[in-house]
Write a protein that holds these residues in place. Structure first.
Motif, PDB file in Angstrom:
ATOM      1  N   UNK A 293       3.818 -14.166   4.994  1.00 22.65           N
ATOM      2  CA  UNK A 293       5.210 -13.811   4.729  1.00 22.65           C
ATOM      3  C   UNK A 293       5.610 -12.482   5.344  1.00 22.65           C
ATOM      4  N   UNK A 294       4.633 -11.581   5.451  1.00 22.44           N
ATOM      5  CA  UNK A 294       4.939 -10.218   5.890  1.00 22.44           C
ATOM      6  C   UNK A 294       4.222  -9.913   7.200  1.00 22.44           C
ATOM      7  N   UNK A 295       4.855  -9.097   8.045  1.00 24.19           N
ATOM      8  CA  UNK A 295       4.183  -8.629   9.252  1.00 24.19           C
ATOM      9  C   UNK A 295       3.095  -7.634   8.839  1.00 24.19           C
ATOM     10  N   UNK A 296       2.020  -7.539   9.609  1.00 25.85           N
ATOM     11  CA  UNK A 296       0.933  -6.615   9.252  1.00 25.85           C
ATOM     12  C   UNK A 296       1.444  -5.195   9.006  1.00 25.85           C
ATOM     13  N   UNK A 297       2.404  -4.756   9.831  1.00 26.10           N
ATOM     14  CA  UNK A 297       2.886  -3.370   9.670  1.00 26.10           C
ATOM     15  C   UNK A 297       3.719  -3.196   8.395  1.00 26.10           C
ATOM     16  N   UNK A 298       4.121  -4.311   7.791  1.00 25.46           N
ATOM     17  CA  UNK A 298       4.867  -4.206   6.528  1.00 25.46           C
ATOM     18  C   UNK A 298       3.963  -4.267   5.297  1.00 25.46           C
ATOM     19  N   UNK A 299       2.688  -4.514   5.513  1.00 22.34           N
ATOM     20  CA  UNK A 299       1.761  -4.560   4.359  1.00 22.34           C
ATOM     21  C   UNK A 299       1.402  -3.144   3.924  1.00 22.34           C
ATOM     22  N   UNK A 300       2.384  -2.497   3.309  1.00 24.05           N
ATOM     23  CA  UNK A 300       2.151  -1.130   2.829  1.00 24.05           C
ATOM     24  C   UNK A 300       1.357  -1.160   1.513  1.00 24.05           C
ATOM     25  N   UNK A 301       1.103   0.022   0.986  1.00 21.25           N
ATOM     26  CA  UNK A 301       0.272   0.118  -0.219  1.00 21.25           C
ATOM     27  C   UNK A 301       0.859  -0.680  -1.371  1.00 21.25           C
ATOM     28  N   UNK A 302       2.204  -0.624  -1.474  1.00 18.55           N
ATOM     29  CA  UNK A 302       2.849  -1.347  -2.576  1.00 18.55           C
ATOM     30  C   UNK A 302       2.619  -2.846  -2.437  1.00 18.55           C
ATOM     31  N   UNK A 303       2.866  -3.393  -1.256  1.00 20.32           N
ATOM     32  CA  UNK A 303       2.680  -4.846  -1.086  1.00 20.32           C
ATOM     33  C   UNK A 303       1.220  -5.237  -1.269  1.00 20.32           C
ATOM     34  N   UNK A 304       0.317  -4.348  -0.850  1.00 21.69           N
ATOM     35  CA  UNK A 304      -1.103  -4.681  -1.018  1.00 21.69           C
ATOM     36  C   UNK A 304      -1.523  -4.710  -2.489  1.00 21.69           C
ATOM     37  N   UNK A 305      -0.723  -4.079  -3.348  1.00 21.04           N
ATOM     38  CA  UNK A 305      -0.987  -4.233  -4.791  1.00 21.04           C
ATOM     39  C   UNK A 305      -1.034  -5.705  -5.162  1.00 21.04           C
ATOM     40  N   UNK A 306      -0.183  -6.506  -4.506  1.00 19.51           N
ATOM     41  CA  UNK A 306      -0.113  -7.929  -4.839  1.00 19.51           C
ATOM     42  C   UNK A 306      -1.339  -8.697  -4.366  1.00 19.51           C
ATOM     43  N   UNK A 307      -2.176  -8.040  -3.565  1.00 24.59           N
ATOM     44  CA  UNK A 307      -3.430  -8.672  -3.128  1.00 24.59           C
ATOM     45  C   UNK A 307      -4.625  -8.144  -3.922  1.00 24.59           C
TER      46      UNK A 307
END
Lengths: 245, 245
Positions: free
Chosen positions: B108-122
């Motif tokens: 869903x997200x580009x690699x450069x958009x996988x910031x710390x906040x989004x990585x919380x969801x992983x």
């Protein structure tokens, strides 16, 4: 936003029909709204079946822990209405037909219609105060910090209106909702966390919802101190403005 | 209707927004419906705030007691999304960014958009299986008997659809609803109690509701044995016929 000595509450919904999905609960949201309006912190909700041991255990866990406990359901005339007896057992007190409650039932029923089943609705634990029921007369009651109300939403609401002026409350919570629109949560989450960490007197939540046009996000800032809420809100507004530009 | 070795479940809803009344929960009823359809007994529901100790305590109380625990809420990218970390703490396991979950986010997200906040969801507790999220990709997960799902109703439902075929169930519950109409509960309560006492294999409930025309009552007979449900229902029908005549 948490504070020592806060006035707190729990809700206990009693009924197999909620757990089976047959009846969709409306009372939790209605009680939550009233508690928020008057400034009582709702901290926990439980839903349990029409099983005495479950009701007793939940009542005793919740009443020890919170300022107020509000129950809904299980105070009618049928065999599955066991809330009053369960409350009496939880408190270790007796229960019998209460003359005040019986008099209330006589406002609606002829004396010859007060059969054993209807008199179940007048069984009130020893030491309880009654909560008037303007709709169908069968009362709720308060014992200690536990308020026992009907499950039918209209009657529950009428009983809650009756109780409401008697409750002690905290300063009401001020709540500001900020529309983040289509800005993705992942774009503002880092900035929001920093604002939340810097503003310990408020609580900040982010709430996505799905609409036909896609996700929409709302940020809610809540607290009892208006200046603190306003200060945090201003920072959230500034954060979103940066992300929109 | 209760039975030993029954397949049971609890729901844990996590979120300040439900307790404040701002968001009205829809997930409890939706999960309850599915569990009833497939024959899992929902025995308890709790709603707790976004407070780690509360989530941990509730998860540990419920997972020890029921076959399955379903949670909803608190798995997004913002600072108040603390469910995954709380589940890890409840189980005493580690938690970190999971490569499988990260790969899902990259759909869903580009690699450069996988910031710390989004990585919380992983961030997924060690040893958990993922639950796919066809809508916004960020997965739920199962650890032991605890199924962790999103709070947004559409996503929760999609995750539940994913989980559903994997659940072990009892024989489904057969439920018969009998309209008592305007016959007052107090008129049939005695007879109904006798029927309930004579038919231990079924559960019988009476549910009043208020309509613009006044109270209406429904009687529900539930059980896993079709013949037992039919026999009890026949007696309820006969009881109501007597009262109508």
């Amino acid at each position: 936003m948490s504070q020592d000595n806060a006035i707190t509450a729990a809700i206990l919904v009693i009924g197999d029909e909620i757990l089976s999905g047959r009846t969709k609960d409306k009372n939790i949201g209605a009680i939550a709204d009233v508690l928020t309006e008057i400034g009582v912190d709702l901290r926990e909700v439980r839903i349990v079946p029409d099983v005495k041991e479950e009701i007793v255990a939940a009542v005793n866990a919740l009443r020890a822990r919170y300022t107020y406990v509000f129950t809904s359901g299980g105070i009618g005339p049928t065999h599955d209405d066991i809330t009053a007896d369960s409350i009496a057992e939880a408190f270790g007190v007796g229960i019998d037909v209460d003359p005040r409650a019986r008099a209330m039932l006589l406002e609606r029923h002829r004396p010859e219609d007060l059969n054993e089943a209807r008199l179940r609705m007048a069984r009130i634990p020893d030491g309880a105060d009654l909560i008037a029921n303007p709709i169908s007369k069968a009362p709720g009651f308060r014992l200690g910090n536990v308020y026992v109300m009907a499950g039918v939403p209209q009657i529950m609401q009428a009983m809650l209106d009756e109780i409401r002026p008697t409750l002690t409350a905290n300063a009401p919570v001020i709540s500001e909702t900020i529309e983040a629109g289509t800005i993705p949560e992942g774009n503002f989450a880092g900035g929001l966390a920093a604002i939340a960490a810097a503003h310990g007197a408020v609580s900040i939540g982010s709430y996505p919802s799905m609409t036909p046009e896609g996700f929409r996000n709302r940020i809610v800032v809540r607290g009892r101190d208006g200046a603190a809420v306003a200060a945090a809100r201003a920072e959230v507004d500034a954060l979103l403005a940066t992300l929109r530009s």
